[in-house]
Write a protein that holds these residues in place. Structure first.
Motif, short mmCIF file in Angstrom:
data_model
loop_
_atom_site.label_atom_id
_atom_site.label_comp_id
_atom_site.label_asym_id
_atom_site.label_seq_id
_atom_site.Cartn_x
_atom_site.Cartn_y
_atom_site.Cartn_z
N ARG A 123 0.75 -1.06 -0.07
CA ARG A 123 -0.11 -0.05 0.08
C ARG A 123 0.82 1.22 -0.01
O ARG A 123 1.94 1.19 0.42
CB ARG A 123 -0.98 0.03 1.29
N GLN A 124 0.33 2.24 -0.65
CA GLN A 124 0.97 3.59 -0.61
C GLN A 124 0.15 4.75 -0.30
O GLN A 124 -0.92 5.05 -1.12
CB GLN A 124 1.72 3.79 -1.67
N ALA A 125 0.33 5.29 0.90
CA ALA A 125 -0.34 6.43 1.07
C ALA A 125 0.11 7.76 0.42
O ALA A 125 1.28 7.98 0.33
CB ALA A 125 -0.41 6.59 2.79
N SER A 168 3.83 9.09 1.17
CA SER A 168 4.60 8.20 1.84
C SER A 168 5.25 6.98 0.80
O SER A 168 4.83 6.84 -0.30
CB SER A 168 3.56 7.24 2.65
N ARG A 193 5.83 3.27 -0.67
CA ARG A 193 5.03 2.06 -0.60
C ARG A 193 5.50 0.95 0.28
O ARG A 193 6.78 0.75 0.45
CB ARG A 193 5.27 1.60 -2.27
N THR A 247 -5.69 4.17 5.25
CA THR A 247 -6.14 4.71 3.84
C THR A 247 -4.87 4.74 2.91
O THR A 247 -3.94 5.25 3.51
CB THR A 247 -6.91 6.29 4.13
N ALA A 248 -5.21 4.39 1.78
CA ALA A 248 -4.06 4.00 0.93
C ALA A 248 -4.45 3.71 -0.53
O ALA A 248 -5.45 3.20 -0.45
CB ALA A 248 -2.86 3.48 1.50
N TYR A 277 -3.93 0.51 -2.65
CA TYR A 277 -3.31 -1.03 -2.32
C TYR A 277 -3.25 -1.71 -3.69
O TYR A 277 -3.75 -1.57 -4.62
CB TYR A 277 -4.47 -1.82 -1.57
N GLN A 310 -8.20 1.83 -4.66
CA GLN A 310 -8.03 3.05 -3.52
C GLN A 310 -8.68 2.45 -2.20
O GLN A 310 -10.13 2.10 -2.59
CB GLN A 310 -8.66 4.21 -3.88
N THR A 312 -10.20 3.80 1.43
CA THR A 312 -10.23 5.21 2.33
C THR A 312 -11.11 5.05 3.52
O THR A 312 -12.19 4.22 3.19
CB THR A 312 -11.25 6.43 1.24
#
Length: 119
Positions: A42-44, A47, A49, A94-95, A97, A114, A116
């Motif tokens: 995941r990557q917010a 941020s 990954r 939240t990110a 995926y 996504q 959320t």
């Protein structure tokens, strides 16, 4: 080649659940089905990954400390579908995926879905 398609993302309230799916296909995946390690990253926003969970060909599991006890990764018997069951979701989950497949030096990524989580 290998194609990975994620689905199941969406908007959910804090404490809720979502189930992500990853469908794997392609000649390379079909030929070496039993050799692929499947994972969810995941990557917010803003941020890096990060690895969330992975499952090896022999079924060995790994979870990031941040999701341990809340998320579960699994595969169908034919190993062409990979799932991420997410329970007790938090806003920090939240990110975007991403599904990942890795075998030896080969690695493939899905387009992402996504997730959320509202507070």
């Amino acid at each position: 080649q290998v194609q990975l398609v994620e689905s199941g993302g969406g908007l959910v309230q804090s404490g809720g659940s979502l189930r992500l799916s990853c469908a794997a296909s392609g000649s390379s995946f079909s030929i070496y089905t039993m050799a692929w390690t499947m994972a969810w990253y995941r990557q917010a926003p803003g941020s890096q990954r990060e690895l969330v969970a992975k499952i090896s060909p022999d079924g060995r599991l790994y979870y990031a400390d941040s999701v341990k006890g809340r998320f579960t990764i699994s595969r169908d018997r034919d190993k062409k579908m990979v799932y991420l069951q997410m329970n007790s979701l938090k806003p920090e989950d939240t990110a975007a995926y991403y599904c990942n497949a890795k075998r030896s030096i080969a690695e493939y990524w899905g387009q992402g879905t996504q997730v959320t989580v509202s507070s």
